[in-house]
Design a protein around this motif. Structure first.
Motif, PDB file in Angstrom:
ATOM      1  N   THR A   1       0.850  -1.186   0.000  1.00 40.97           N
ATOM      2  CA  THR A   1       0.000   0.000   0.000  1.00 40.97           C
ATOM      3  C   THR A   1       0.888   1.240   0.000  1.00 40.97           C
ATOM      4  N   ILE A   2       0.608   2.146  -0.902  1.00 44.33           N
ATOM      5  CA  ILE A   2       1.338   3.411  -0.992  1.00 44.33           C
ATOM      6  C   ILE A   2       0.317   4.523  -0.792  1.00 44.33           C
ATOM      7  N   GLU A   3       0.666   5.503   0.008  1.00 41.70           N
ATOM      8  CA  GLU A   3      -0.253   6.577   0.400  1.00 41.70           C
ATOM      9  C   GLU A   3      -0.344   7.690  -0.648  1.00 41.70           C
ATOM     10  N   PRO A   4      -1.426   7.766  -1.444  1.00 37.32           N
ATOM     11  CA  PRO A   4      -1.568   8.852  -2.417  1.00 37.32           C
ATOM     12  C   PRO A   4      -1.576  10.232  -1.771  1.00 37.32           C
ATOM     13  N   LYS A   5      -1.970  10.320  -0.509  1.00 37.55           N
ATOM     14  CA  LYS A   5      -2.028  11.619   0.172  1.00 37.55           C
ATOM     15  C   LYS A   5      -0.641  12.217   0.380  1.00 37.55           C
ATOM     16  N   ASP A   6       0.408  11.388   0.295  1.00 36.30           N
ATOM     17  CA  ASP A   6       1.774  11.863   0.495  1.00 36.30           C
ATOM     18  C   ASP A   6       2.460  12.284  -0.810  1.00 36.30           C
ATOM     19  N   ALA A   7       1.821  12.071  -1.940  1.00 35.56           N
ATOM     20  CA  ALA A   7       2.461  12.350  -3.236  1.00 35.56           C
ATOM     21  C   ALA A   7       2.779  13.837  -3.389  1.00 35.56           C
ATOM     22  N   ILE A   8       3.947  14.104  -3.946  1.00 35.81           N
ATOM     23  CA  ILE A   8       4.342  15.479  -4.275  1.00 35.81           C
ATOM     24  C   ILE A   8       3.843  15.821  -5.679  1.00 35.81           C
ATOM     25  N   TYR A   9       4.015  14.874  -6.618  1.00 36.32           N
ATOM     26  CA  TYR A   9       3.543  15.032  -7.997  1.00 36.32           C
ATOM     27  C   TYR A   9       2.827  13.749  -8.401  1.00 36.32           C
TER      28      TYR A   9
ATOM     29  N   LYS B   1       3.804  12.710 -24.226  1.00 36.65           N
ATOM     30  CA  LYS B   1       3.052  13.797 -23.605  1.00 36.65           C
ATOM     31  C   LYS B   1       3.028  13.513 -22.103  1.00 36.65           C
ATOM     32  N   ILE B   2       3.150  14.552 -21.292  1.00 37.17           N
ATOM     33  CA  ILE B   2       3.078  14.394 -19.843  1.00 37.17           C
ATOM     34  C   ILE B   2       1.983  15.303 -19.310  1.00 37.17           C
ATOM     35  N   GLU B   3       1.130  14.721 -18.483  1.00 38.13           N
ATOM     36  CA  GLU B   3       0.095  15.449 -17.759  1.00 38.13           C
ATOM     37  C   GLU B   3       0.371  15.209 -16.279  1.00 38.13           C
ATOM     38  N   TYR B   4       0.471  16.275 -15.499  1.00 36.33           N
ATOM     39  CA  TYR B   4       0.759  16.082 -14.075  1.00 36.33           C
ATOM     40  C   TYR B   4       0.223  17.240 -13.252  1.00 36.33           C
ATOM     41  N   PHE B   5       0.131  16.998 -11.946  1.00 34.61           N
ATOM     42  CA  PHE B   5      -0.272  18.049 -11.029  1.00 34.61           C
ATOM     43  C   PHE B   5       0.521  17.920  -9.741  1.00 34.61           C
ATOM     44  N   THR B   6       0.565  18.987  -8.990  1.00 33.57           N
ATOM     45  CA  THR B   6       1.275  19.033  -7.721  1.00 33.57           C
ATOM     46  C   THR B   6       0.317  18.658  -6.597  1.00 33.57           C
ATOM     47  N   GLY B   7       0.800  17.827  -5.699  1.00 33.16           N
ATOM     48  CA  GLY B   7       0.015  17.492  -4.513  1.00 33.16           C
ATOM     49  C   GLY B   7      -0.583  16.109  -4.549  1.00 33.16           C
ATOM     50  N   PRO B   8      -1.325  15.801  -3.488  1.00 32.05           N
ATOM     51  CA  PRO B   8      -1.887  14.455  -3.359  1.00 32.05           C
ATOM     52  C   PRO B   8      -2.977  14.178  -4.379  1.00 32.05           C
ATOM     53  N   GLY B   9      -3.199  12.918  -4.602  1.00 30.33           N
ATOM     54  CA  GLY B   9      -4.214  12.462  -5.538  1.00 30.33           C
ATOM     55  C   GLY B   9      -3.748  11.199  -6.208  1.00 30.33           C
ATOM     56  N   THR B  10      -4.463  10.802  -7.249  1.00 31.57           N
ATOM     57  CA  THR B  10      -4.070   9.626  -8.024  1.00 31.57           C
ATOM     58  C   THR B  10      -4.192   9.960  -9.505  1.00 31.57           C
ATOM     59  N   PRO B  11      -3.532   9.181 -10.362  1.00 31.97           N
ATOM     60  CA  PRO B  11      -3.682   9.410 -11.799  1.00 31.97           C
ATOM     61  C   PRO B  11      -5.139   9.311 -12.267  1.00 31.97           C
ATOM     62  N   LYS B  12      -5.950   8.575 -11.544  1.00 30.51           N
ATOM     63  CA  LYS B  12      -7.379   8.465 -11.882  1.00 30.51           C
ATOM     64  C   LYS B  12      -8.052   9.840 -11.844  1.00 30.51           C
TER      65      LYS B  12
ATOM     66  N   THR C   1       5.574  -3.082 -27.977  1.00 32.58           N
ATOM     67  CA  THR C   1       5.045  -3.155 -29.340  1.00 32.58           C
ATOM     68  C   THR C   1       3.733  -2.392 -29.425  1.00 32.58           C
ATOM     69  N   PHE C   2       3.305  -1.818 -28.301  1.00 30.47           N
ATOM     70  CA  PHE C   2       2.031  -1.122 -28.253  1.00 30.47           C
ATOM     71  C   PHE C   2       2.248   0.371 -28.053  1.00 30.47           C
ATOM     72  N   ARG C   3       1.579   1.177 -28.836  1.00 30.94           N
ATOM     73  CA  ARG C   3       1.549   2.615 -28.663  1.00 30.94           C
ATOM     74  C   ARG C   3       0.169   3.083 -29.086  1.00 30.94           C
ATOM     75  N   PRO C   4      -0.431   4.024 -28.452  1.00 32.83           N
ATOM     76  CA  PRO C   4       0.147   4.724 -27.313  1.00 32.83           C
ATOM     77  C   PRO C   4       0.103   3.866 -26.041  1.00 32.83           C
ATOM     78  N   VAL C   5       0.978   4.192 -25.106  1.00 30.82           N
ATOM     79  CA  VAL C   5       1.047   3.542 -23.804  1.00 30.82           C
ATOM     80  C   VAL C   5       0.976   4.636 -22.748  1.00 30.82           C
ATOM     81  N   VAL C   6       0.167   4.425 -21.728  1.00 32.97           N
ATOM     82  CA  VAL C   6       0.052   5.371 -20.633  1.00 32.97           C
ATOM     83  C   VAL C   6       0.764   4.782 -19.420  1.00 32.97           C
ATOM     84  N   ILE C   7       1.688   5.547 -18.858  1.00 31.15           N
ATOM     85  CA  ILE C   7       2.395   5.156 -17.639  1.00 31.15           C
ATOM     86  C   ILE C   7       1.973   6.135 -16.554  1.00 31.15           C
ATOM     87  N   GLU C   8       1.272   5.629 -15.558  1.00 28.89           N
ATOM     88  CA  GLU C   8       0.854   6.470 -14.436  1.00 28.89           C
ATOM     89  C   GLU C   8       2.002   6.560 -13.440  1.00 28.89           C
ATOM     90  N   PHE C   9       2.145   7.727 -12.800  1.00 31.28           N
ATOM     91  CA  PHE C   9       3.237   7.874 -11.839  1.00 31.28           C
ATOM     92  C   PHE C   9       2.835   8.766 -10.680  1.00 31.28           C
TER      93      PHE C   9
END
Length: 189
Positions: free
Chosen positions: A94-102, A115-126, A168-176
């Protein structure tokens, strides 16, 4: 190379093999639950894990049982036993999304463009997918081209792994997510 889309546990292993830090996880194919291995994994992660389940044709069936942040061994045993009959079981620390910086998504559009989409602070890629992020930052680049000058240095460091990620697949989404402390298999932020 196979044109079959790899299952979730294989994709996680591919990310790890490419140098990305992933949550520590174990996988049990349907009907192959090993309660001793599961218990050892549960204890290794301070008696706190998340339970994901998916079908062999997961690309066709998206809504599958997910039980985040489980701490009761008896409940975990019951869930695992019940769901391993028909599902793959992917259990992770278990990793705490509330602790995420980005938090964000990297979209590898093709072998050259991303392409990169990101935000500052807690949350999830969802949250990005749901459109609930207020200060979403987005930029597009080509591999080898410097990232946006305003991008966090942690994100710039992560970009060096793109070239190692073969697919072999594109596009590919990597959540972080990027954290202020070490986590995951590699014990990195």
């Amino acid at each position: 190379m196979s044109s079959e889309y790899p299952l979730k546990h294989i994709r996680l292993q591919q990310l790890s093999d490419a140098g990305f830090n992933t949550a520590d996880f174990i996988h049990f194919a349907p009907g192959n639950l090993n309660m001793d291995v599961l218990r050892a994994f549960f204890q290794k992660h301070n008696r706190r894990i998340s339970l994901r389940h998916f079908y062999s044709d997961e690309y066709m069936k998206h809504k599958t049982p997910f039980f985040p942040d489980q701490t009761d061994w008896e409940v975990i045993k019951k869930i695992a036993t019940e769901h391993n009959r028909d599902h793959h079981c992917l259990y992770n620390e278990t990793i705490e999304p509330k602790d995420a910086i980005y938090t964000g998504c990297i979209i590898l559009l093709n072998d050259r463009n991303y392409k990169i989409e990101y935000f500052t602070g807690p949350g999830t890629p969802k949250d990005i997918e749901l459109g609930t992020v207020k200060n979403l930052k987005i930029f597009e680049r080509q591999v080898g081209e410097p990232m946006d000058s305003t991008a966090p240095k942690e994100l710039k460091l992560m970009a060096s792994y793109f070239r190692n990620f073969l697919s072999t697949f594109r596009p590919v989404v990597i959540e972080f997510q990027i954290y202020p402390y070490p986590i995951g298999i590699r014990k990195q932020n």
